[in-house]
Design a protein around this motif. Structure first.
Motif, PDB file in Angstrom:
ATOM      1  N   LEU A  57       0.608  -6.348  -5.616  1.00 24.63           N
ATOM      2  CA  LEU A  57      -0.712  -5.856  -5.995  1.00 24.63           C
ATOM      3  C   LEU A  57      -1.712  -5.819  -4.841  1.00 24.63           C
ATOM      4  CD1 LEU A  57      -1.158  -7.627  -9.445  1.00 24.63           C
ATOM      5  CD2 LEU A  57      -0.601  -5.232  -9.018  1.00 24.63           C
ATOM      6  N   LEU A  58      -1.618  -6.778  -3.915  1.00 32.07           N
ATOM      7  CA  LEU A  58      -2.663  -6.930  -2.905  1.00 32.07           C
ATOM      8  C   LEU A  58      -2.313  -6.389  -1.524  1.00 32.07           C
ATOM      9  CD1 LEU A  58      -3.762 -10.562  -3.845  1.00 32.07           C
ATOM     10  CD2 LEU A  58      -4.801  -8.411  -4.566  1.00 32.07           C
ATOM     11  N   ALA A  59      -1.076  -6.110  -1.256  1.00 32.03           N
ATOM     12  CA  ALA A  59      -0.664  -5.753   0.101  1.00 32.03           C
ATOM     13  C   ALA A  59      -0.906  -4.281   0.405  1.00 32.03           C
ATOM     14  CB  ALA A  59       0.804  -6.076   0.286  1.00 32.03           C
ATOM     15  N   ASP A  60      -1.288  -4.026   1.647  1.00 34.63           N
ATOM     16  CA  ASP A  60      -1.437  -2.653   2.115  1.00 34.63           C
ATOM     17  C   ASP A  60      -0.209  -2.161   2.876  1.00 34.63           C
ATOM     18  OD1 ASP A  60      -3.889  -2.008   1.043  1.00 34.63           O
ATOM     19  OD2 ASP A  60      -4.980  -2.916   2.696  1.00 34.63           O
ATOM     20  N   PRO A  61       0.363  -2.964   3.764  1.00 31.32           N
ATOM     21  CA  PRO A  61       1.538  -2.459   4.502  1.00 31.32           C
ATOM     22  C   PRO A  61       2.720  -2.183   3.569  1.00 31.32           C
ATOM     23  CG  PRO A  61       0.640  -4.417   5.563  1.00 31.32           C
ATOM     24  CD  PRO A  61      -0.063  -4.262   4.251  1.00 31.32           C
ATOM     25  N   ALA A  62       3.470  -1.189   3.932  1.00 32.90           N
ATOM     26  CA  ALA A  62       4.605  -0.780   3.095  1.00 32.90           C
ATOM     27  C   ALA A  62       5.651  -1.889   2.995  1.00 32.90           C
ATOM     28  CB  ALA A  62       5.236   0.486   3.653  1.00 32.90           C
ATOM     29  N   PHE A  63       5.865  -2.668   4.053  1.00 31.20           N
ATOM     30  CA  PHE A  63       6.855  -3.737   4.030  1.00 31.20           C
ATOM     31  C   PHE A  63       6.530  -4.765   2.952  1.00 31.20           C
ATOM     32  CE2 PHE A  63       8.020  -8.045   5.386  1.00 31.20           C
ATOM     33  CZ  PHE A  63       9.386  -7.935   5.330  1.00 31.20           C
ATOM     34  N   LEU A  64       5.266  -5.154   2.854  1.00 30.11           N
ATOM     35  CA  LEU A  64       4.886  -6.149   1.852  1.00 30.11           C
ATOM     36  C   LEU A  64       4.989  -5.577   0.445  1.00 30.11           C
ATOM     37  CD1 LEU A  64       1.895  -7.966   3.574  1.00 30.11           C
ATOM     38  CD2 LEU A  64       4.250  -8.741   3.329  1.00 30.11           C
ATOM     39  N   ARG A  65       4.699  -4.306   0.289  1.00 27.67           N
ATOM     40  CA  ARG A  65       4.855  -3.696  -1.038  1.00 27.67           C
ATOM     41  C   ARG A  65       6.321  -3.688  -1.457  1.00 27.67           C
ATOM     42  NH1 ARG A  65       0.412  -0.808  -3.221  1.00 27.67           N
ATOM     43  NH2 ARG A  65      -1.252  -0.626  -1.696  1.00 27.67           N
ATOM     44  N   VAL A  66       7.211  -3.387  -0.526  1.00 28.47           N
ATOM     45  CA  VAL A  66       8.645  -3.387  -0.836  1.00 28.47           C
ATOM     46  C   VAL A  66       9.110  -4.807  -1.153  1.00 28.47           C
ATOM     47  CG1 VAL A  66      10.945  -2.986   0.137  1.00 28.47           C
ATOM     48  CG2 VAL A  66       9.131  -1.294   0.462  1.00 28.47           C
TER      49      VAL A  66
END
Length: 87
Positions: A57-66
């Protein structure tokens, strides 16, 4: 007398004559009680789910979203899978 199947799922079969779980077969005359259990999430799994949802919910970088999506998918799989231990 013909054999009727009452339940079949995930390696378990229950008929009026036999109870089959994995590689074990029991005669129904020897079965006195049957129950299924679903275990709740352990504390580390709850923490993993919480971290995954927050990262998702809070991450902007694609790695953290994955990473968040993978952790959430793992927790959802654990909650929705059928029980595996029958006795």
């Amino acid at each position: 007398m013909s054999e009727h199947t009452y339940y079949t799922d995930a390696g378990v079969q229950v008929t009026n004559a036999r109870f089959i779980c994995g590689d074990r077969t029991l005669a129904m005359s020897g079965v006195t009680a049957v129950s299924a259990q679903r275990h709740a999430l352990t504390k580390p799994q709850q923490l993993l789910l919480t971290c995954g949802v927050l990262l998702f919910l809070l991450a902007d970088p694609a790695f953290l979203r994955v990473s968040g999506a993978l952790m959430t998918a793992y927790a959802a799989w654990f909650l929705l899978r059928p029980p595996t231990r029958w006795w």
